[in-house]
Design a protein around this motif. Structure first.
Motif, PDB file in Angstrom:
ATOM      1  N   ARG A 279      -9.617 -54.115  49.150  1.00  0.00           N
ATOM      2  CA  ARG A 279      -8.877 -53.968  48.224  1.00  0.00           C
ATOM      3  C   ARG A 279      -7.667 -55.387  48.074  1.00  0.00           C
ATOM      4  NH1 ARG A 279     -11.498 -50.184  52.001  1.00  0.00           N
ATOM      5  NH2 ARG A 279      -9.422 -50.856  53.464  1.00  0.00           N
ATOM      6  N   ILE A 280      -7.809 -54.786  46.564  1.00  0.00           N
ATOM      7  CA  ILE A 280      -6.349 -55.646  46.487  1.00  0.00           C
ATOM      8  C   ILE A 280      -5.569 -54.885  45.287  1.00  0.00           C
ATOM      9  CG2 ILE A 280      -5.891 -57.539  45.067  1.00  0.00           C
ATOM     10  CD1 ILE A 280      -8.366 -58.738  45.641  1.00  0.00           C
ATOM     11  N   ILE A 281      -3.970 -55.271  45.296  1.00  0.00           N
ATOM     12  CA  ILE A 281      -3.382 -54.997  44.552  1.00  0.00           C
ATOM     13  C   ILE A 281      -2.053 -55.978  44.233  1.00  0.00           C
ATOM     14  CG2 ILE A 281      -1.258 -53.423  44.793  1.00  0.00           C
ATOM     15  CD1 ILE A 281      -2.332 -52.001  46.488  1.00  0.00           C
ATOM     16  N   LYS A 282      -2.421 -56.162  43.220  1.00  0.00           N
ATOM     17  CA  LYS A 282      -1.687 -57.116  42.404  1.00  0.00           C
ATOM     18  C   LYS A 282      -0.670 -57.103  41.711  1.00  0.00           C
ATOM     19  CE  LYS A 282      -3.138 -61.847  40.593  1.00  0.00           C
ATOM     20  NZ  LYS A 282      -4.172 -62.835  39.925  1.00  0.00           N
ATOM     21  N   THR A 283       0.512 -57.958  41.124  1.00  0.00           N
ATOM     22  CA  THR A 283       1.460 -57.662  40.588  1.00  0.00           C
ATOM     23  C   THR A 283       2.022 -58.901  40.223  1.00  0.00           C
ATOM     24  OG1 THR A 283       3.374 -57.113  39.814  1.00  0.00           O
ATOM     25  CG2 THR A 283       3.440 -57.615  42.269  1.00  0.00           C
ATOM     26  N   GLU A 284       2.288 -59.367  39.053  1.00  0.00           N
ATOM     27  CA  GLU A 284       2.326 -61.046  38.217  1.00  0.00           C
ATOM     28  C   GLU A 284       3.276 -60.706  37.344  1.00  0.00           C
ATOM     29  OE1 GLU A 284      -0.024 -64.832  35.806  1.00  0.00           O
ATOM     30  OE2 GLU A 284      -1.058 -63.301  36.599  1.00  0.00           O
ATOM     31  N   ILE A 285       4.705 -61.497  37.002  1.00  0.00           N
ATOM     32  CA  ILE A 285       5.429 -61.291  36.670  1.00  0.00           C
ATOM     33  C   ILE A 285       6.175 -63.161  36.233  1.00  0.00           C
ATOM     34  CG2 ILE A 285       7.233 -62.206  38.345  1.00  0.00           C
ATOM     35  CD1 ILE A 285       9.228 -60.540  36.857  1.00  0.00           C
ATOM     36  N   LYS A 286       6.076 -62.791  34.274  1.00  0.00           N
ATOM     37  CA  LYS A 286       5.891 -64.298  33.597  1.00  0.00           C
ATOM     38  C   LYS A 286       7.723 -64.287  32.798  1.00  0.00           C
ATOM     39  CE  LYS A 286       3.757 -67.940  30.831  1.00  0.00           C
ATOM     40  NZ  LYS A 286       2.054 -68.022  30.645  1.00  0.00           N
ATOM     41  N   TYR A 287       8.497 -64.587  33.069  1.00  0.00           N
ATOM     42  CA  TYR A 287       9.210 -64.717  32.191  1.00  0.00           C
ATOM     43  C   TYR A 287       9.316 -66.414  31.591  1.00  0.00           C
ATOM     44  CZ  TYR A 287      14.364 -64.060  31.824  1.00  0.00           C
ATOM     45  OH  TYR A 287      16.025 -63.805  31.071  1.00  0.00           O
ATOM     46  N   ASN A 288      10.008 -66.301  30.366  1.00  0.00           N
ATOM     47  CA  ASN A 288      10.302 -67.426  29.558  1.00  0.00           C
ATOM     48  C   ASN A 288      11.905 -67.531  29.641  1.00  0.00           C
ATOM     49  OD1 ASN A 288       7.762 -67.995  28.617  1.00  0.00           O
ATOM     50  ND2 ASN A 288       7.564 -67.081  27.250  1.00  0.00           N
ATOM     51  N   THR A 289      12.857 -68.222  30.378  1.00  0.00           N
ATOM     52  CA  THR A 289      14.253 -68.323  30.872  1.00  0.00           C
ATOM     53  C   THR A 289      14.902 -69.155  29.344  1.00  0.00           C
ATOM     54  OG1 THR A 289      13.987 -69.860  32.086  1.00  0.00           O
ATOM     55  CG2 THR A 289      13.832 -67.911  33.543  1.00  0.00           C
ATOM     56  N   THR A 290      14.215 -69.571  28.582  1.00  0.00           N
ATOM     57  CA  THR A 290      14.689 -70.953  27.856  1.00  0.00           C
ATOM     58  C   THR A 290      13.055 -71.032  26.885  1.00  0.00           C
ATOM     59  OG1 THR A 290      14.298 -72.733  28.862  1.00  0.00           O
ATOM     60  CG2 THR A 290      16.728 -71.152  28.717  1.00  0.00           C
ATOM     61  N   SER A 291      14.012 -71.790  26.101  1.00  0.00           N
ATOM     62  CA  SER A 291      12.577 -72.373  25.330  1.00  0.00           C
ATOM     63  C   SER A 291      12.076 -73.361  26.020  1.00  0.00           C
ATOM     64  CB  SER A 291      12.792 -72.784  23.919  1.00  0.00           C
ATOM     65  OG  SER A 291      14.008 -73.687  23.708  1.00  0.00           O
TER      66      SER A 291
END
Length: 374
Positions: A279-291
């Protein structure tokens, strides 16, 4: 000694580019140098294999090396040492790749059933390479399945077929995939045979401009067989099924958040009949801070229940079924920062960590790289 080699290649683009691809065929004969396999230690992270002292004797034995899962485990590479012995061989190779897109054949304003067909597309590829001990006949059939293993020197096959439904739609889409990889190699200790077969289906649906949902499910098998007597304890035939729903949030092109849950069931169909549930619970975030900067982070909780005899987790079968982790709860996380500097220079910083509830220590891994982009 005489040898022969011939090849043919055909590239096609038909029906207004609705059907296109290429086909390659080669057959020949010659000599093959016998090889011995060995594992060589390399700096951590630069290898592909890890050593697990299954019998606790402190000796690196050939049947104790596994494909590594994590960076800190990748300490060895597999090398083949040539010998001064040669054998006569016949070879045959066959490859094809094609794409089929019915929409290219249909005119605007077609009937409803034709519009439905236009939503379908298919990609398919197959690569076969077979090498046998030389016999009286030339080896010309790459699809032959009745070849005696005593004549086999090497065999590899990779086949993938994918059907897309509504592939280009921004609202919804379906993807059905079949993937089969087979490999047989004649090594110093005998014939090693591996195969992986997977059937997967994926449905995506955009709820709003910012939220989308997807569900992925599938079934498959993973097999390993060796003919060497001292290696038969590594054999397995693992069947698995999995179910994975997910939710994604996107804010313009700057931010992407995802949450996934996965339930997997694995069963070894031979020997001790081990069973593992994941059983896997996975979260991911990706943020483009600038260009010119991208920051991504992941965190997952992997909970394994492993039904087997005591100590089975420290076997080749246990390593594969547990995916390099331990029974119980395992926590994995990573950070990745990529930043463009000085025009064409790129800096990448990576950090990975993991912790198992059944093991006291925590693993930390850091990497840094500088790339020039031209």
């Amino acid at each position: 000694d005489k040898s022969i080699l011939g090849r043919i290649m055909y590239t096609f683009n038909e029906w207004n580019s609705a059907f296109r691809g290429d086909v390659f065929y080669e057959a020949g004969g010659g000599q093959e140098q016998k090889r011995e396999v060995a594992y060589l230690a390399v700096p951590v992270g630069q290898g592909n294999y890890t050593w697990i002292d299954y019998n606790n004797n402190g000796i690196e034995e050939l049947n104790e090396f596994e494909l590594a899962v994590f960076q800190d485990q990748k300490k060895y590479i597999r090398i083949y040492s040539p010998t001064n012995q040669y054998i006569k061989t016949n070879t045959v190779q066959f490859n094809y790749n094609f794409d089929f897109n019915p929409a290219q054949l249909l005119k605007p304003g077609s009937s409803q059933w034709k519009k439905l067909i236009s939503k379908l597309s298919l990609t398919s590829s197959w690569q076969i390479n077979r090498k046998n001990l030389a016999a009286k006949e030339i080896l010309y059939n790459p699809f032959a399945r009745s070849v005696n293993d005593s004549l086999l020197v090497g065999y590899s096959s990779y086949r993938t077929n994918t059907i897309f439904i509504n592939r280009t739609s921004s609202k919804w889409g379906v993807e059905l995939n079949q993937n089969l990889a087979e490999n047989k190699t004649l090594l110093s200790y005998g014939l090693e045979s591996r195969s992986q077969l997977n059937y997967t289906g994926k449905l995506r649906y955009n709820l709003t401009r910012s939220f989308s949902a997807n569900i992925k499910l599938g079934t498959g098998r993973n097999r390993l067989g060796t003919s060497g007597f001292s290696f038969d304890n590594r054999n397995y035939a693992i069947a698995k099924t999995f179910y994975e729903p997910g939710l994604v949030y996107m804010y313009k092109s700057k931010l992407r958040l995802s949450l996934n849950f996965q339930l997997t069931d694995k069963n070894n169909r031979i020997d001790s009949m081990e069973n593992a549930k994941l059983r896997i619970i996975k979260t991911e975030i990706k943020y483009n801070t600038t260009s010119n900067s991208v920051l991504s982070a992941q965190f997952s909780m992997n909970d394994f229940s492993f039904n087997a005899y005591s100590g089975a987790e420290r076997t080749a079968v246990g390593f594969v079924m547990l995916e390099g982790l331990n029974p119980g709860k395992n926590y994995l996380w990573n950070l990745d920062l990529t930043k463009r500097v000085a025009g064409n220079m790129e800096i990448n910083l990576q950090y990975e960590g993991r912790k198992s509830s059944s093991v006291g220590r925590m693993i930390h891994i850091g990497k840094a790289a500088v790339r020039a982009v031209f």
